[in-house]
Design an enzyme around this catalytic site. Sequence first.
Site, PDB file in Angstrom:
ATOM      1  N   GLU A  69       0.702  -1.167   0.118  1.00 28.15           N
ATOM      2  CA  GLU A  69      -0.103  -0.020   0.121  1.00 28.15           C
ATOM      3  C   GLU A  69       0.833   1.286   0.058  1.00 28.15           C
ATOM      4  O   GLU A  69       0.398   2.351   0.570  1.00 28.15           O
ATOM      5  CB  GLU A  69      -0.915  -0.070   1.236  1.00 28.15           C
ATOM      6  CG  GLU A  69      -0.145   0.036   2.546  1.00 28.15           C
ATOM      7  CD  GLU A  69       0.114  -1.093   3.228  1.00 28.15           C
ATOM      8  OE1 GLU A  69       0.304  -2.054   2.542  1.00 28.15           O
ATOM      9  OE2 GLU A  69       0.349  -1.138   4.500  1.00 28.15           O
TER      10      GLU A  69
ATOM     11  N   GLU B 146      -5.976  -2.859  -0.368  1.00 26.04           N
ATOM     12  CA  GLU B 146      -4.773  -1.809  -0.385  1.00 26.04           C
ATOM     13  C   GLU B 146      -5.380  -0.433  -0.213  1.00 26.04           C
ATOM     14  O   GLU B 146      -4.664   0.459   0.375  1.00 26.04           O
ATOM     15  CB  GLU B 146      -4.245  -1.908  -1.664  1.00 26.04           C
ATOM     16  CG  GLU B 146      -3.479  -3.375  -1.777  1.00 26.04           C
ATOM     17  CD  GLU B 146      -2.687  -3.888  -0.673  1.00 26.04           C
ATOM     18  OE1 GLU B 146      -2.069  -2.985  -0.001  1.00 26.04           O
ATOM     19  OE2 GLU B 146      -2.610  -5.106  -0.161  1.00 26.04           O
TER      20      GLU B 146
ATOM     21  N   GLU C 174      -3.754  -3.894   9.530  1.00 30.50           N
ATOM     22  CA  GLU C 174      -4.075  -5.012   8.596  1.00 30.50           C
ATOM     23  C   GLU C 174      -5.301  -5.777   8.852  1.00 30.50           C
ATOM     24  O   GLU C 174      -5.923  -6.013   7.933  1.00 30.50           O
ATOM     25  CB  GLU C 174      -2.855  -6.115   8.769  1.00 30.50           C
ATOM     26  CG  GLU C 174      -1.464  -5.456   8.151  1.00 30.50           C
ATOM     27  CD  GLU C 174      -1.556  -4.918   6.853  1.00 30.50           C
ATOM     28  OE1 GLU C 174      -2.626  -5.230   5.879  1.00 30.50           O
ATOM     29  OE2 GLU C 174      -0.720  -4.480   6.247  1.00 30.50           O
TER      30      GLU C 174
HETATM   31 ZN   LIG Z   1      -2.667  -4.790   3.956  1.00 30.29          ZN
END
Ligand SMILES: [Zn+2]
Length: 867
Positions: free
Chosen positions: A275, A309, A331
Site C-alpha cells: 500500500e 490496499e 492490517e
Molecule cells: Zn494490508
Amino acid sequence: MKAEKPFDFATTPGKLPKQVVPTDYAIRIVPNIEKLTFTGTETVKLSVRAPVRELVLNALEIEMASAAIDDKTLPKSAVKIDRKNELVTIALPSELPAGDHNLALSFSGKINQQGQGLFYARYQEQGTVAKKTILGTQFEATDARRLFPCWDEPSFRARFQLTAVVPENWLAISNMPVERETKIDKGKEVRFGTTPPMASYLNVFVAGELDSVETQSGGVQIRVITTKGKAEWGRYALESSTKILQYYNDYFGVPYPLPKLDQIAVPGGFGGAMENWGGITYFESVLLFDPEKSSDNTKHDIFAVVAHEMAHMWFGDLVTMAWWDNLWLNEGFASWMGTKCTAYFNPQWEVWLRKNVPRDPARRVGIAKEQAMEGDARSTTHPVQQPIATEAEASSAFDDITYKKGQSFIRMLESFLGEDVFRDGIRRYIAAHKYSNSTTADLWNALAEASGKPVGEIAASWTEQPGFPVVKVKRGENGVVSLSQERFTVNFRNAPPLQWKIPLTYSVAGQAPTSLLMTNKTAELKNIPADRALKLNVNGTGNYRVEYDGSSWNLLLGSLANLSVEDRVNLLSDAWALVQANRAALSLYLGLVEKLPSSTELAEREQIVNVFDFINRLLIGHPEREKFQGYARSLLRPSFDALGWDPKAGEPANAGNLRASLIAALGDLNDPEIVSGCRERFQKYLANPKSLPPDLRRPMFAVVARYADEATWNKLHELGLKTTSIEEKQNYYDALAGAIDPKLAKKTLPIALTDELPTSRALFLVSKVARQSEHPDIAWAFAAANMKALLAKADALAANSYAPSLFTFFSESARANELKAYAKANLPASSTREVVKAVDEVEFRSEFKQRLTPQLIAWIDNRPSLQ
Ligand SMILES: [Zn+2]
C-alpha cells in the site's frame, strides 16, 4: 492485561533516539541496471529537540561514501555501521544544539533479486520474445533503509522528495506525480513532487518500459500501470478503483489526499501487494484481468485486494500505527474494510463466507475467519497486539492472527455497535489523527465516544489476550437456556483458562435476532420455547464457537431448511472445529452434512469440499483411503450433476465457481467420470483454446496433470513456458506441481531453481508439490538439498517461514522431531516461532489422523448405501 496508552511520540517503542526528528528528505538515486547496483545522495532537514553528540539512523547493506552536517564534511571515521542492529551512528565534531540542521549523505547499494529494498525482475514482454527488466521497491516493514539511510520507524513521519535517473524510454513512478523530467547523458532525470508527512516504509519507486490506462475521479488521476502490451488488462482494476475511491471518500469522511493514485502491476520480484501511498504495487496476477482467459475467481481476488490496499490509503498511510506492535490496526482494519467494500459492490460473491483474502500460494483456501480461528486455538497463538522488539519480529507479525483475527474482531464489533455508529467513530478517528500516528487505544476511544459504550473494555479481551471462547448451550426447564463460556483450544493441553466479553447474538426460529453482551462466565436466556430451534452467533459474524447440547442440536438439524446459508455454513464450521478439538465425534459433522439438502449453494458446498480435501490428504497412503473417497464422491456428485459440465445461459452468478470447485474436488477424489471428462476437454482445448471457459481452465488443467503421464506433463509445461500471462502461467505450473507420479514430481521441483517463474512464485512451486503431489517427502528432500538457492528468492516475510512451512504437509510425528533437529542445525533464531508453529501442526495432524480414521471408517461402514 496492561492497558495501552494513546499515541505519544516520545514513549513510542523503537531503537532510534527521539531527540532528532527528520522533517524533509530530498533523495537522488542513480541505478546501474547492468551491474545491479545504485548510487545515491540525500539531504535531510533535521529538527533537533535536545542537544546531541551523535545522530543515529537506519541503514542496511549500504556503503556510506560521505557525510556532512550543516555543510561541514565529516571525517570517514565519524560514520559507524552496526550491521546487526541495522543502524548507522554519525559522531558529531561538537554538540549539535537544538534547532534546525541539515544532514547530507552519499552512499551506494545493490539492486536485489528478491523483493527487499530496491529490486529488479526480468520478464518476457507481451507479444515479443524480448526479456526486459523492471525495477521496483518493497520497503515494509523495515527495508527502506536498504535504499537510503533514514529514520526507518513508522512514527518518524517526514516529507520525501525523490529524484531518480532512468533510461529515456522508461516510465518512472513514485508516490507523487512527476514534477520535472530533464534529459541527461544516457537517460533522463525524473524529479517527483514532495509527499505529505508519512512513514518511510510507504515510499515507492518503480521504473521500466511501462504502459498505462487512466481515468479521473473527483480531481484524482487514477492509473493502472503495467508492462508494455498489458495495459488493457488493467481496465477491470481501473473501473474497480474508481468505485472504491468514491466509497472510501464517503466512508472515511476525508477525501483521498493525494493528486494521483497509481496501481502498478509488477511481473515478479515480490509476491503480494503493498500500500505505498499513491503508488500501490501488486504482483501482476492480482491486478490484471484478461476477459478472454481470466476466471471469475480472479475477478473476485482483484477487487478484494484493490479494496484492501486502497483502505490503507487512509488506514495505514494517512493515519499510521505508531509501532509494529499495532500492525493489526493497519492490517486487521484494511482486511475488514476491503471485505466490507467488496461485499457492498458484489453481494452475489458471498465474500464473507468464502476466501476473501489474496490467495496465498502455500496455504489452503478458506474463510478468513476460520483460518484465524484454526491458528488461534493452538498453543502457538499470540494476542493480536504483541510486543515487537526486532526487525525479524516485525516481519513475522504479518500473519493470520494479525490480518484475519483482526478483521473478524472488527466485524463482530461493528455488528455489535451498529454500522452507522461504527462509521461515525472511524470518521472521528481519521479526523483526529490524520497525517499522524495512533495506537489501538486511540481507535477504541473514538469508537467509545461515538457509541457511548465501553469499547476499550470489550476489546481488551480480544486483542490483548490470545485465543477465543466456545459458548456452551444447555436447555433447562421453563424456557431457560443456560450459557457458559470457556477457552476453545485444539491440541493444547493445560491451556491457561481465559474469559471474554462476548458480543453475543442469537435468534429463535421465526423471531428477529437479539444481542447480549456476555460479560461473565455464565449467562441465561429466558422464554425460549422448548420446541423451537435456537441459533447462536447469527450469520456467523461473531468470533467464537458454539457447542449445543443434544436437544438443541437436534432442533437445529430439524430446521436446516429455514436457516440462512450463512447460518448453515457457521454450523458446519463449528461442528468441524469441535471434531478437531476432540469435543465431538466425527459423526456430529458428517451427520450434519448428510442432513443438508443436496444443494448448489457455493459457500456451503465449499465448506464441505475443504473438509473432505483435508481428510483426503490426511489419509495419503492409508489402506482405507479409497473407501473414504467413494463416500465423499457420493455426497458431492449430486451437486455437480445438477450443474453439469457446461455453463448454461441464465444460471446463478456463482454456478461457474461451484462447478470449478467441484471438478477440482471430485478429480482429487479420483472420480473416473470427472477424470475422463477433463481429459476429453483438454484435448479439445489443445485444438481450440476457446472451447474451454475461463472458469474451468484451472481445475481442468489440475485434474489432467494430477493423473498425467510424461507426454501430458511435457505438453502442459510447454504451454506454461509459452504464455506471457502471469495468471495463465501460474495455472499451468500449479497443475504440474500436482502430478502424483513421483517421477514427474521430481521433474517439476527443479523448475523452482530456474527463472521460468517469477522469483517470488518459483519458491512456492516446492510447497505446491509438497501439498498437491502427495509426496511431501520428495519435496522436502529437494528443498533441503537446495535451500540456499531457494532462499535467495525469498523476501523478508518468507525467509523465516519457508523451511518450516514445508513440514506442515506431513502427518507423522517423527517429522516434527526431524524439523526440530533441522532448525537447530540450520535456521536462524528469528525462525523459532515459525518452527514451533509447524511442529505443532505436524503433531496435531498425527494425533488427529489416528483419532479420525477409525471413526470415519465405522461411520461409512454403518450407513445404508447412497448408491
Ligand atoms: Zn494490508
